[in-house]
Design a protein around this motif. Structure first.
Motif, mmCIF file in Angstrom:
data_model
loop_
_atom_site.group_PDB
_atom_site.id
_atom_site.type_symbol
_atom_site.label_atom_id
_atom_site.label_comp_id
_atom_site.label_asym_id
_atom_site.label_seq_id
_atom_site.Cartn_x
_atom_site.Cartn_y
_atom_site.Cartn_z
ATOM 1 N N GLU A 54 14.585 34.600 46.244
ATOM 2 C CA GLU A 54 13.804 35.707 45.666
ATOM 3 C C GLU A 54 12.310 35.448 45.805
ATOM 4 O O GLU A 54 11.520 36.352 46.106
ATOM 5 N N GLU A 55 11.899 34.214 45.605
ATOM 6 C CA GLU A 55 10.486 33.845 45.747
ATOM 7 C C GLU A 55 10.032 33.986 47.203
ATOM 8 O O GLU A 55 8.977 34.572 47.485
ATOM 9 N N ILE A 56 10.822 33.432 48.112
ATOM 10 C CA ILE A 56 10.465 33.504 49.543
ATOM 11 C C ILE A 56 10.404 34.959 49.999
ATOM 12 O O ILE A 56 9.515 35.355 50.757
ATOM 13 N N TRP A 57 11.351 35.764 49.516
ATOM 14 C CA TRP A 57 11.406 37.176 49.887
ATOM 15 C C TRP A 57 10.151 37.931 49.446
ATOM 16 O O TRP A 57 9.713 38.863 50.105
ATOM 17 N N ASN A 58 9.560 37.501 48.333
ATOM 18 C CA ASN A 58 8.413 38.222 47.755
ATOM 19 C C ASN A 58 7.049 37.596 48.043
ATOM 20 O O ASN A 58 6.037 38.109 47.570
ATOM 21 N N ILE A 59 7.019 36.530 48.835
ATOM 22 C CA ILE A 59 5.724 35.873 49.064
ATOM 23 C C ILE A 59 4.714 36.803 49.742
ATOM 24 O O ILE A 59 3.522 36.774 49.454
ATOM 25 N N ARG A 85 -2.725 24.860 34.146
ATOM 26 C CA ARG A 85 -3.687 25.971 34.029
ATOM 27 C C ARG A 85 -3.050 27.314 34.359
ATOM 28 O O ARG A 85 -3.544 28.351 33.943
ATOM 29 N N TYR A 86 -1.956 27.312 35.130
ATOM 30 C CA TYR A 86 -1.276 28.566 35.473
ATOM 31 C C TYR A 86 0.027 28.738 34.682
ATOM 32 O O TYR A 86 0.962 29.366 35.155
ATOM 33 N N LYS A 87 0.049 28.183 33.509
ATOM 34 C CA LYS A 87 1.229 28.287 32.641
ATOM 35 C C LYS A 87 1.612 29.760 32.436
ATOM 36 O O LYS A 87 0.761 30.577 32.082
ATOM 37 N N GLY A 88 2.873 30.083 32.687
ATOM 38 C CA GLY A 88 3.375 31.446 32.499
ATOM 39 C C GLY A 88 3.326 32.310 33.741
ATOM 40 O O GLY A 88 4.010 33.326 33.822
ATOM 41 N N LYS A 123 10.679 43.209 37.456
ATOM 42 C CA LYS A 123 10.931 42.355 38.622
ATOM 43 C C LYS A 123 10.110 41.072 38.544
ATOM 44 O O LYS A 123 10.612 39.978 38.826
ATOM 45 N N TYR A 124 8.834 41.199 38.137
ATOM 46 C CA TYR A 124 7.935 40.049 38.047
ATOM 47 C C TYR A 124 8.450 39.027 37.032
ATOM 48 O O TYR A 124 8.458 37.824 37.306
ATOM 49 N N LYS A 125 8.869 39.513 35.877
ATOM 50 C CA LYS A 125 9.319 38.613 34.800
ATOM 51 C C LYS A 125 10.551 37.796 35.202
ATOM 52 O O LYS A 125 10.780 36.716 34.665
ATOM 53 N N LYS A 126 11.337 38.288 36.139
ATOM 54 C CA LYS A 126 12.545 37.584 36.575
ATOM 55 C C LYS A 126 12.250 36.440 37.543
ATOM 56 O O LYS A 126 13.116 35.614 37.823
ATOM 57 N N LEU A 127 11.012 36.404 38.057
ATOM 58 C CA LEU A 127 10.642 35.341 39.002
ATOM 59 C C LEU A 127 10.424 34.019 38.266
ATOM 60 O O LEU A 127 9.966 34.003 37.120
ATOM 61 N N ILE A 128 10.723 32.910 38.944
ATOM 62 C CA ILE A 128 10.520 31.579 38.357
ATOM 63 C C ILE A 128 9.046 31.404 37.995
ATOM 64 O O ILE A 128 8.153 31.708 38.795
ATOM 65 N N VAL A 136 5.884 22.273 37.144
ATOM 66 C CA VAL A 136 7.051 22.221 36.263
ATOM 67 C C VAL A 136 7.438 23.668 36.006
ATOM 68 O O VAL A 136 6.600 24.469 35.567
ATOM 69 N N VAL A 137 8.685 24.013 36.306
ATOM 70 C CA VAL A 137 9.067 25.425 36.301
ATOM 71 C C VAL A 137 9.953 25.810 35.126
ATOM 72 O O VAL A 137 10.546 24.958 34.455
ATOM 73 N N LYS A 138 10.028 27.123 34.902
ATOM 74 C CA LYS A 138 10.960 27.693 33.920
ATOM 75 C C LYS A 138 11.608 28.916 34.560
ATOM 76 O O LYS A 138 11.204 29.352 35.652
ATOM 77 N N ASN A 139 12.580 29.491 33.892
ATOM 78 C CA ASN A 139 13.407 30.540 34.507
ATOM 79 C C ASN A 139 12.730 31.901 34.681
ATOM 80 O O ASN A 139 13.223 32.738 35.432
ATOM 81 N N SER A 140 11.623 32.137 33.974
ATOM 82 C CA SER A 140 10.977 33.460 34.055
ATOM 83 C C SER A 140 9.462 33.338 33.974
ATOM 84 O O SER A 140 8.930 32.276 33.628
#
Length: 238
Positions: free
Chosen positions: A142-147, A99-102, A88-93, A20-24
């Motif tokens: 952005e996610e794919i670019w930074n994997i 357990r990996y919340k945030g 840059k990190y904070k802008k990622l989904i 379940v995702v959020k914007n940052s």
């Protein structure tokens, strides 16, 4: 545990469905400080291995790999540290539950890929992982670019885990050498070359009795008749 292709596909679909995702992403999950600590342990292990070569202490094959590849790890570490800023990190989904919340979703995905492929990453594996995940949830560009960055961060973590074992094993050999100096060569404390002080305090040595026993046996045999009493004691204890 390493998963085969089918198992990896099934697992990635499962975690994609659960995410379940959020914007940052949250500031406190920023991975660079932890990567710095990991790299410091890798560096300390690298320095210890160089020292042990000079002292004539045998090095495990994994240690030889580190000596050959340390500069590549260092180069990647410096690039990641420079490129992956907190902003840059904070802008990622990010993930909003579990357990990996945030954490940044792509960081979690990269870590899972590395964990379940034992760090054996190639373009085919990355393509498979991305396409399989996206059967359930779409990733942003952005996610794919930074994997690639996050795969490297996870691999550095893996290398750190191996380095802790290498370091601890080498320190067991130093412990043996120190005992040889005291018991067989009868050197005083001031005359001893081998120092058992460890710079990495987080390692537990209790699980490393086998490297100690193996190396102790090897060294005692080198001394021959001079060490026969100690050889007998070691065999009785084992």
């Amino acid at each position: 545990a390493t998963l085969d292709r089918y198992q990896l596909e099934s697992y990635l679909k499962k975690i994609a469905s659960e995410h379940v995702v959020k914007n940052s992403s949250d500031k406190n999950t920023y991975p660079i400080p932890n990567m710095k600590e990991n790299f410091n342990i890798i560096t300390e292990t690298y320095r210890l291995l160089n020292k042990h070569i000079k002292l004539g202490i045998p090095i495990h094959a994994a240690g030889e790999w580190l000596l050959d590849n340390y500069y590549i790890i260092e180069e990647n570490y410096k690039t990641i540290e420079k490129e992956m800023t907190l902003k840059k990190y904070k802008k990622l989904i990010g993930l909003s539950t579990g357990r990996y919340k945030g954490f940044a979703r792509i960081y979690v995905l990269a870590s899972e890929i590395v964990a379940y492929t034992d760090g054996k990453i190639d373009s085919e594996t990355i393509e498979l992982a991305i396409s399989t995940y996206q059967e359930k949830k779409l990733l942003s560009m952005e996610e794919i670019w930074n994997i690639g960055v996050f795969l490297k961060i996870a691999i550095i973590q893996n290398i750190k885990d191996v380095c802790e074992k290498i370091y601890a094993s080498q320190m067991q050999k130093v412990k043996v050498e120190s005992m040889m100096e005291r018991l067989i060569e009868r050197k005083s404390k001031n005359e001893q070359v081998f120092n058992v002080n460890s710079k990495i305090k987080s390692i537990s040595y209790r699980e490393l009795k086998y490297p100690f026993i193996e190396y102790m046996s090897y060294r005692l045999k080198k001394y021959g008749k001079q060490a026969i009493t100690y050889q007998n004691i070691l065999e009785e204890q084992v």
